[in-house]
Design a protein around this motif. Structure first.
Motif, PDB file in Angstrom:
ATOM      1  N   LYS A   4     -18.436 -13.740  -1.134  1.00 41.68           N
ATOM      2  CA  LYS A   4     -18.838 -12.709  -2.085  1.00 41.68           C
ATOM      3  C   LYS A   4     -17.660 -12.400  -2.991  1.00 41.68           C
ATOM      4  CE  LYS A   4     -21.218  -9.132  -0.672  1.00 41.68           C
ATOM      5  NZ  LYS A   4     -22.479  -9.317  -1.335  1.00 41.68           N
ATOM      6  N   ALA A   5     -17.945 -12.063  -4.219  1.00 42.95           N
ATOM      7  CA  ALA A   5     -16.906 -11.609  -5.148  1.00 42.95           C
ATOM      8  C   ALA A   5     -17.437 -10.402  -5.900  1.00 42.95           C
ATOM      9  CB  ALA A   5     -16.533 -12.718  -6.121  1.00 42.95           C
ATOM     10  N   ILE A   6     -16.567  -9.420  -6.076  1.00 47.66           N
ATOM     11  CA  ILE A   6     -16.952  -8.199  -6.773  1.00 47.66           C
ATOM     12  C   ILE A   6     -15.855  -7.795  -7.749  1.00 47.66           C
ATOM     13  CG2 ILE A   6     -18.452  -7.306  -4.948  1.00 47.66           C
ATOM     14  CD1 ILE A   6     -16.084  -5.509  -4.075  1.00 47.66           C
ATOM     15  N   ARG A   7     -16.263  -7.014  -8.741  1.00 46.00           N
ATOM     16  CA  ARG A   7     -15.320  -6.454  -9.702  1.00 46.00           C
ATOM     17  C   ARG A   7     -15.401  -4.936  -9.634  1.00 46.00           C
ATOM     18  NH1 ARG A   7     -16.878  -7.020 -15.706  1.00 46.00           N
ATOM     19  NH2 ARG A   7     -17.831  -5.048 -15.206  1.00 46.00           N
ATOM     20  N   MET A   8     -14.233  -4.299  -9.670  1.00 44.86           N
ATOM     21  CA  MET A   8     -14.146  -2.836  -9.664  1.00 44.86           C
ATOM     22  C   MET A   8     -13.143  -2.428 -10.743  1.00 44.86           C
ATOM     23  SD  MET A   8     -13.875  -2.419  -5.515  1.00 44.86           S
ATOM     24  CE  MET A   8     -12.739  -3.797  -5.345  1.00 44.86           C
ATOM     25  N   LYS A   9     -13.105  -1.169 -11.102  1.00 40.04           N
ATOM     26  CA  LYS A   9     -12.221  -0.690 -12.168  1.00 40.04           C
ATOM     27  C   LYS A   9     -11.263   0.358 -11.622  1.00 40.04           C
ATOM     28  CE  LYS A   9     -11.105  -0.130 -16.620  1.00 40.04           C
ATOM     29  NZ  LYS A   9     -10.649  -1.132 -17.520  1.00 40.04           N
ATOM     30  N   LEU A  10      -9.972   0.066 -11.744  1.00 38.96           N
ATOM     31  CA  LEU A  10      -8.926   0.986 -11.345  1.00 38.96           C
ATOM     32  C   LEU A  10      -8.535   1.838 -12.538  1.00 38.96           C
ATOM     33  CD1 LEU A  10      -7.033   1.547  -8.887  1.00 38.96           C
ATOM     34  CD2 LEU A  10      -5.409  -0.019  -9.959  1.00 38.96           C
ATOM     35  N   TYR A  11      -8.245   3.106 -12.309  1.00 38.99           N
ATOM     36  CA  TYR A  11      -7.740   3.939 -13.397  1.00 38.99           C
ATOM     37  C   TYR A  11      -6.343   3.450 -13.776  1.00 38.99           C
ATOM     38  CZ  TYR A  11     -11.574   7.155 -12.304  1.00 38.99           C
ATOM     39  OH  TYR A  11     -12.804   7.717 -12.079  1.00 38.99           O
ATOM     40  N   SER A  12      -6.037   3.515 -15.039  1.00 37.40           N
ATOM     41  CA  SER A  12      -4.790   2.988 -15.584  1.00 37.40           C
ATOM     42  C   SER A  12      -3.560   3.613 -14.914  1.00 37.40           C
ATOM     43  CB  SER A  12      -4.756   3.241 -17.094  1.00 37.40           C
ATOM     44  OG  SER A  12      -3.604   2.657 -17.652  1.00 37.40           O
ATOM     45  N   GLY A  13      -2.597   2.765 -14.621  1.00 39.56           N
ATOM     46  CA  GLY A  13      -1.325   3.216 -14.081  1.00 39.56           C
ATOM     47  C   GLY A  13      -1.306   3.489 -12.586  1.00 39.56           C
ATOM     48  N   LEU A  14      -2.372   3.159 -11.871  1.00 37.22           N
ATOM     49  CA  LEU A  14      -2.452   3.518 -10.456  1.00 37.22           C
ATOM     50  C   LEU A  14      -2.410   2.313  -9.512  1.00 37.22           C
ATOM     51  CD1 LEU A  14      -5.033   6.433 -10.691  1.00 37.22           C
ATOM     52  CD2 LEU A  14      -2.541   6.556 -10.495  1.00 37.22           C
ATOM     53  N   LYS A  15      -1.990   1.166 -10.015  1.00 37.39           N
ATOM     54  CA  LYS A  15      -1.947  -0.035  -9.176  1.00 37.39           C
ATOM     55  C   LYS A  15      -1.082   0.159  -7.936  1.00 37.39           C
ATOM     56  CE  LYS A  15       0.754  -3.407  -9.716  1.00 37.39           C
ATOM     57  NZ  LYS A  15       1.587  -4.565  -9.797  1.00 37.39           N
ATOM     58  N   GLU A  16       0.106   0.744  -8.092  1.00 39.97           N
ATOM     59  CA  GLU A  16       0.998   0.918  -6.950  1.00 39.97           C
ATOM     60  C   GLU A  16       0.382   1.826  -5.890  1.00 39.97           C
ATOM     61  OE1 GLU A  16       2.127   0.905 -10.135  1.00 39.97           O
ATOM     62  OE2 GLU A  16       3.214  -0.996  -9.982  1.00 39.97           O
ATOM     63  N   ASP A  17      -0.258   2.908  -6.321  1.00 38.20           N
ATOM     64  CA  ASP A  17      -0.921   3.804  -5.371  1.00 38.20           C
ATOM     65  C   ASP A  17      -2.049   3.075  -4.642  1.00 38.20           C
ATOM     66  OD1 ASP A  17       0.682   6.013  -6.034  1.00 38.20           O
ATOM     67  OD2 ASP A  17      -0.656   6.592  -7.656  1.00 38.20           O
ATOM     68  N   TYR A  18      -2.826   2.309  -5.387  1.00 41.11           N
ATOM     69  CA  TYR A  18      -3.936   1.561  -4.805  1.00 41.11           C
ATOM     70  C   TYR A  18      -3.416   0.567  -3.772  1.00 41.11           C
ATOM     71  CZ  TYR A  18      -8.226  -1.208  -4.559  1.00 41.11           C
ATOM     72  OH  TYR A  18      -9.344  -1.858  -4.115  1.00 41.11           O
ATOM     73  N   ALA A  19      -2.389  -0.192  -4.139  1.00 42.10           N
ATOM     74  CA  ALA A  19      -1.818  -1.185  -3.232  1.00 42.10           C
ATOM     75  C   ALA A  19      -1.225  -0.511  -1.995  1.00 42.10           C
ATOM     76  CB  ALA A  19      -0.768  -2.017  -3.959  1.00 42.10           C
ATOM     77  N   LYS A  20      -0.526   0.602  -2.182  1.00 35.54           N
ATOM     78  CA  LYS A  20       0.092   1.310  -1.056  1.00 35.54           C
ATOM     79  C   LYS A  20      -0.962   1.752  -0.056  1.00 35.54           C
ATOM     80  CE  LYS A  20       3.219   5.219  -0.048  1.00 35.54           C
ATOM     81  NZ  LYS A  20       2.593   5.620   1.171  1.00 35.54           N
ATOM     82  N   ARG A  21      -2.041   2.330  -0.535  1.00 34.58           N
ATOM     83  CA  ARG A  21      -3.094   2.786   0.382  1.00 34.58           C
ATOM     84  C   ARG A  21      -3.708   1.612   1.144  1.00 34.58           C
ATOM     85  NH1 ARG A  21      -6.174   7.679  -2.927  1.00 34.58           N
ATOM     86  NH2 ARG A  21      -4.238   8.685  -3.619  1.00 34.58           N
ATOM     87  N   HIS A  22      -3.886   0.484   0.483  1.00 36.30           N
ATOM     88  CA  HIS A  22      -4.455  -0.672   1.168  1.00 36.30           C
ATOM     89  C   HIS A  22      -3.445  -1.312   2.124  1.00 36.30           C
ATOM     90  CE1 HIS A  22      -7.836  -0.241  -1.535  1.00 36.30           C
ATOM     91  NE2 HIS A  22      -8.489  -1.063  -0.735  1.00 36.30           N
ATOM     92  N   ASN A  23      -2.176  -1.286   1.768  1.00 34.89           N
ATOM     93  CA  ASN A  23      -1.153  -1.817   2.669  1.00 34.89           C
ATOM     94  C   ASN A  23      -1.023  -0.965   3.929  1.00 34.89           C
ATOM     95  OD1 ASN A  23      -0.502  -4.030   1.073  1.00 34.89           O
ATOM     96  ND2 ASN A  23       1.045  -2.899  -0.064  1.00 34.89           N
ATOM     97  N   GLU A  24      -1.467   0.275   3.855  1.00 34.52           N
ATOM     98  CA  GLU A  24      -1.453   1.186   4.999  1.00 34.52           C
ATOM     99  C   GLU A  24      -2.881   1.436   5.512  1.00 34.52           C
ATOM    100  OE1 GLU A  24       0.533   4.593   3.297  1.00 34.52           O
ATOM    101  OE2 GLU A  24       2.476   3.553   3.257  1.00 34.52           O
ATOM    102  N   LEU A  25      -3.734   0.425   5.367  1.00 32.32           N
ATOM    103  CA  LEU A  25      -5.143   0.548   5.769  1.00 32.32           C
ATOM    104  C   LEU A  25      -5.243   1.083   7.198  1.00 32.32           C
ATOM    105  CD1 LEU A  25      -8.044  -0.072   4.743  1.00 32.32           C
ATOM    106  CD2 LEU A  25      -7.861  -2.252   5.960  1.00 32.32           C
ATOM    107  N   TRP A  26      -6.067   2.098   7.354  1.00 31.47           N
ATOM    108  CA  TRP A  26      -6.245   2.729   8.661  1.00 31.47           C
ATOM    109  C   TRP A  26      -6.732   1.700   9.681  1.00 31.47           C
ATOM    110  CZ3 TRP A  26      -9.969   6.507   5.880  1.00 31.47           C
ATOM    111  CH2 TRP A  26      -9.241   7.342   5.031  1.00 31.47           C
ATOM    112  N   PRO A  27      -6.196   1.722  10.877  1.00 34.09           N
ATOM    113  CA  PRO A  27      -6.636   0.766  11.911  1.00 34.09           C
ATOM    114  C   PRO A  27      -8.139   0.830  12.172  1.00 34.09           C
ATOM    115  CG  PRO A  27      -4.642   1.894  12.613  1.00 34.09           C
ATOM    116  CD  PRO A  27      -5.097   2.559  11.340  1.00 34.09           C
TER     117      PRO A  27
END
Length: 103
Positions: A4-27
């Protein structure tokens, strides 16, 4: 295995926050994804458009669809809603992408 492939839209300037939250994905989130048939899940970022591209390999569509109804997934959506375009229930606005080539 289903791809499957999907596209989503991130608000501008928030890539680092998005990546950080995913890098700390809850167990418990990681566990829920695996329990519902996620074999792999990768997300890519396009800096020119702020679009996110998600690529998933899953076991079964019906099993995967059940992720939306889990308490932990809804909690995750709420946690991520300030970073990206969402629907009224805080689920990310997603667009399915059609595979046109594979080597």
């Amino acid at each position: 295995m289903i791809k499957k492939a999907i596209r989503m839209k991130l608000y501008s300037g928030l890539k680092e926050d998005y990546a950080k939250r995913h890098n700390e994905l809850w167990p418990e989130m990681r566990e829920m994804l695996k329990e519902n048939g996620a074999i792999s899940y990768s997300i890519f970022f396009d800096p020119e458009t702020d679009y996110l591209f998600g690529y998933l390999e899953i076991e079964d569509e019906e099993k995967w669809a059940q992720t939306a109804d889990t308490e932990i997934n809804r909690k995750w959506w709420d946690f991520m809603a300030d970073l990206m375009e969402t629907n009224s229930d805080n689920s990310p606005v997603t667009f399915d992408l059609e595979q046109v080539f594979e080597l």
